[in-house]
Design an enzyme around this catalytic site. Structure first.
Site, short mmCIF file in Angstrom:
data_model
loop_
_atom_site.label_atom_id
_atom_site.label_comp_id
_atom_site.label_asym_id
_atom_site.label_seq_id
_atom_site.Cartn_x
_atom_site.Cartn_y
_atom_site.Cartn_z
N GLU A 6 -25.90 4.48 56.79
CA GLU A 6 -25.95 4.37 55.34
C GLU A 6 -25.21 5.50 54.63
O GLU A 6 -24.52 5.28 53.65
CB GLU A 6 -27.40 4.31 54.85
N PHE A 38 -32.89 -3.10 52.70
CA PHE A 38 -34.15 -2.72 52.05
C PHE A 38 -33.82 -1.43 51.31
O PHE A 38 -33.19 -0.54 51.88
CB PHE A 38 -35.26 -2.44 53.08
N HIS A 74 -41.24 -0.45 53.90
CA HIS A 74 -40.32 -1.55 53.56
C HIS A 74 -40.83 -2.36 52.37
O HIS A 74 -40.60 -3.56 52.29
CB HIS A 74 -40.15 -2.51 54.74
#
Ligand SMILES: Cc1ncc(C[n+]2csc(CCOP(=O)(O)OP(=O)(O)O)c2C)c(N)n1
Ligand SMILES: [Mg+2]
Lengths: 333, 341
Positions: free
Chosen positions: B62, B85, B131
């Site tokens: 990421e 997410f 999450h």
């Protein structure tokens, strides 16, 4: 007997010999199959990541490590939790959000825990456990104990920054930690060759001047030996090791994923080297167990797991007041 | 005007398609968004239409791909990053809040970042404590960054198109409980929803309920339960910058305000709304501003607990009714339980 005594006993049983290790692999498989059934029957909310096919890595790790060695493991952790000692009802119960679960049903499938056998709360964020395991090793290093720590993670996770930062830091400080990569060839729906320019994650150890070891992840004895050696190095103050276990997940990434992105025949090829079948064949060949022994093991495992499912389905959901407990220490609120 | 019936996830897909088609600088970046079409199927088929240079699969990195999107945006592209997410941005947050949101200011307007980060967010599906969060508070309070929240297929489509055209970085949160919700919506230019504008969902005279995201349908159900009360519902749509004019005007006309937020009691946007309206309309309100939120606790997995954690239609209706009948802001359920103990 308290819950953690049960876990500790179950952990120690793995030291009794290869039959117990085979039995635990069978148990993991049976639990995962039950989880899938429970999921399909609507008892499991959210997601669930099965580790069918990867049982030998979990049991090899648990056989090699001590209960005082802290393990940071992932959302694909049902098998590792069972191997480390958690009883099936604590794992299945957690996955079903019931009181009997190891976090009272508050955590779910991705968040199992039992610190008394070394299991830190499992990590649902990719890579998050790697620096944390490094920190557990830091504790051992600062205090001068001969405990070690293990970070368990997947092949896809070797592309996240935390992996690289942790390996560098652990190697520089010679921390007693083992980086255990379960290379099952896929990170979610992407095959490793589409995301990673090396085929062996172990190659990355060289960049951090630590040993990188590839081991057959379907062979429980080989895994036990490789992790045992890495732990011995760690305890001797020689620093971290990157151990890469080559393995395969038979199911898709999570619950609804059928794994259609995998080439035809790949799954069948891996099933030829099924860890439970390999383990069974070895016991039969060496005469340690007979066909009847194996059948009896299978039957007792099936019975135990079914009993656990019954316990779980009879267990209530946690009480509402649990939502606000353990957010902070009681005196801190 | 073209209308079509789509689920929220399909509306996202349509918006991405339409922007990819109309602007060659738009590119999509994320994990498993190309070959696999996205975990929530919001990018399905786009790589076949636009090719692998426009719809880009990444490793699980990421920080790497969000940062690359910042760099690409600063040098001419208009990247749309998918955070599967929204929690996953935690490992990359610096690139958005401390880099992207600072470029315009630090270059005195010469280097800008037309970047969109869209991510699934929120609770309700049993995904557990790591999450299920909204996390809008990670993005609010960073000048230089806009934040919106989707509540239906229309604004899933319209806000995303606006966000992609916006010259600054924008975070679009898509409550994942809503992905399957279907609606007749306007697509094309007329379907675009401007940033910074709230939407009056329903008009009423007794009380204004301001909300956003997955709480919008919850509040609509609550209003249906309160048959004796005339409820005006305002869907904020954009949290930063939020539409103070619409909220103040609505509250001035009803004299009462309840703010319903999916998020913790502490640090939520409902505090900003309450503070702003309380000072703007001081002395003109018939009751203090009330807030309905989640407790300050991680999100529990177990079904009945997660249901309790989230404001339900019954709870929203109960708190709103209590505000109206007592003229006082009711305590949240967890505070009452503490008092009882
Ligand atoms: C920071 C972050 N990014 C993405 C995800 C979503 N995600 C969960 S598991 C996974 C794949 C991980 O692959 P690998 O490391 O190979 O482990 P495996 O699932 O194969 O055991 C991804 C992308 C996540 N949980 N956290
Ligand atoms: Mg993998």
């Amino acid at each position: 007997m308290s819950a953690d005594d049960v876990s500790l006993k179950r952990r120690q049983a793995l030291q009794d010999g290869p039959v117990q290790r085979l039995e635990r692999m069978m148990e993991i498989r049976r639990v995962e199959e039950s989880v899938l059934e429970l999921f399909n029957d609507g008892y499991v909310r959210g997601s669930t990541h099965l580790a069918i096919g990867q049982e030998a890595v979990a049991v090899g790790l648990a056989a090699a490590a001590r209960p005082t060695d802290m393990v940071a493991c992932t959302y694909r952790g049902h098998g590792t939790a069972l191997a480390l000692g958690l009883p099936p009802e604590a794992v299945i119960g957690e996955i079903c959000g019931r009181q009997v679960g190891c976090t009272d049903g508050l955590g779910g499938s991705m968040h199992l825990v039992e610190p008394d056998v070394g299991l830190l709360p499992t990590f649902a964020i990719v890579g998050a456990g790697i620096p944390v395991a490094t920190g557990a090793a830091l504790t051992a290093w600062v205090r001068g104990t001969d405990d070690a720590a293990v970070a368990v993670f997947g092949d896809g996770t070797a592309n996240i920054g935390a992996f690289h930062e942790s390996l560098n830091m652990a190697a520089t400080m010679k921390l007693p930690v083992v980086f255990l990569c379960e290379n099952n060839l896929y990170g979610e729906y992407s095959r490793i060759d589409r995301t990673t320019p090396v085929a062996d994650i172990a190659d990355r150890a060289a960049a951090y001047a630590m040993p990188g070891v590839v081991v057959d992840g379907q062979d429980v004895d080989a895994v036990t030996a490789a992790i045992g050696e890495a732990l011995a190095r760690a305890r001797a103050g020689e620093g971290p090791t990157l151990v890469e276990a080559k393995t395969y997940r038979y199911s898709g990434h999570s619950r609804t994923d059928a794994g259609a992105y995998r080439p035809d025949g790949e799954l069948d090829q891996w099933k030829q080297r099924d860890p439970i079948e390999l383990g069974t064949a070895r016991l039969l060949e060496s005469g340690i167990a007979t066909q009847e022994d194996v059948a009896a093991l299978e039957a007792s495992v099936a019975e135990r797991v079914q009993a656990a499912v019954d316990i779980v389905l009879a267990s209530p959901h946690p009480d509402e007041t649990e939502i606000l407990r353990h957010v902070l220490a009681p005196a801190n609120r | 005007m073209t209308t079509t019936r789509l689920r929220v996830r399909q509306a996202v897909l349509q918006a991405l398609h339409d922007e990819l088609e109309s602007d060659p600088d738009v590119v999509l970046i994320g994990e498993d968004i190309a070959a696999a079409g996205g975990v929530f199927k919001a990018t399905e088929g786009l790589v076949d239409t636009f090719g692998p240079k426009r719809v880009i699969d990444t490793p699980i990195s990421e920080m790497g791909f969000l940062g690359a999107a910042v760099g690409a945006a600063a040098t001419g592209l208009k990247p749309v990053v998918e955070m599967m997410f929204i929690e996953f941005i935690g490992v990359a947050l610096d690139q958005l809040t401390t880099q992207a949101a600072r470029f315009r200011y630090l270059s005195r307007g010469r280097v800008t970042v037309p970047l969109v980060v869209r991510g699934s967010a929120g609770a309700g599906l049993g995904f557990g404590a790591q999450h299920s969060q909204m996390l809008d508070h990670w993005f609010r309070g960073n000048a230089g960054l806009k934040v919106c929240v989707v509540s239906n297929a229309q604004n899933a489509y319209g806000l995303l198109r606006s966000a992609i055209r916006d010259p600054d970085p924008v975070v679009v949160l898509e409550p994942r409980v809503l992905y399957g919700e279907r609606q007749e919506l306007v697509v094309g230019e007329e379907g675009i929803v401007p940033l910074g504008k709230a939407r009056t969902v329903r008009e009423g005279g007794d009380v204004t309920v301001v909300t956003a995201g997955a709480m919008v349908p919850v509040v609509e159900q609550a209003a249906a339960l309160m048959s004796d009360t005339s409820v005006e519902i305002v869907d904020l749509q954009t949290l930063v910058p939020w539409d103070t004019d619409t909220v103040v005007a609505s509250t001035a006309s009803t004299g009462r305000l309840v703010v319903v937020e999916e998020g913790p009691w502490t640090g939520g946007w409902s505090n900003d709304v309450a503070a702003h309206v309380s000072s703007e309309l001081f002395g003109r309100l018939r009751a203090p501003v009330a807030r309905v939120t989640c407790p300050d606790a991680p999100i529990p997995h177990s079904g009945p607990l997660e249901a309790r954690y989230l404001p339900s239609p019954e709870y929203v209706a109960e708190q709103t009714t209590r505000l109206i009948t007592t003229g006082r802001a009711p305590l949240p359920w967890w505070a009452e339980e503490e008092k009882v103990q």
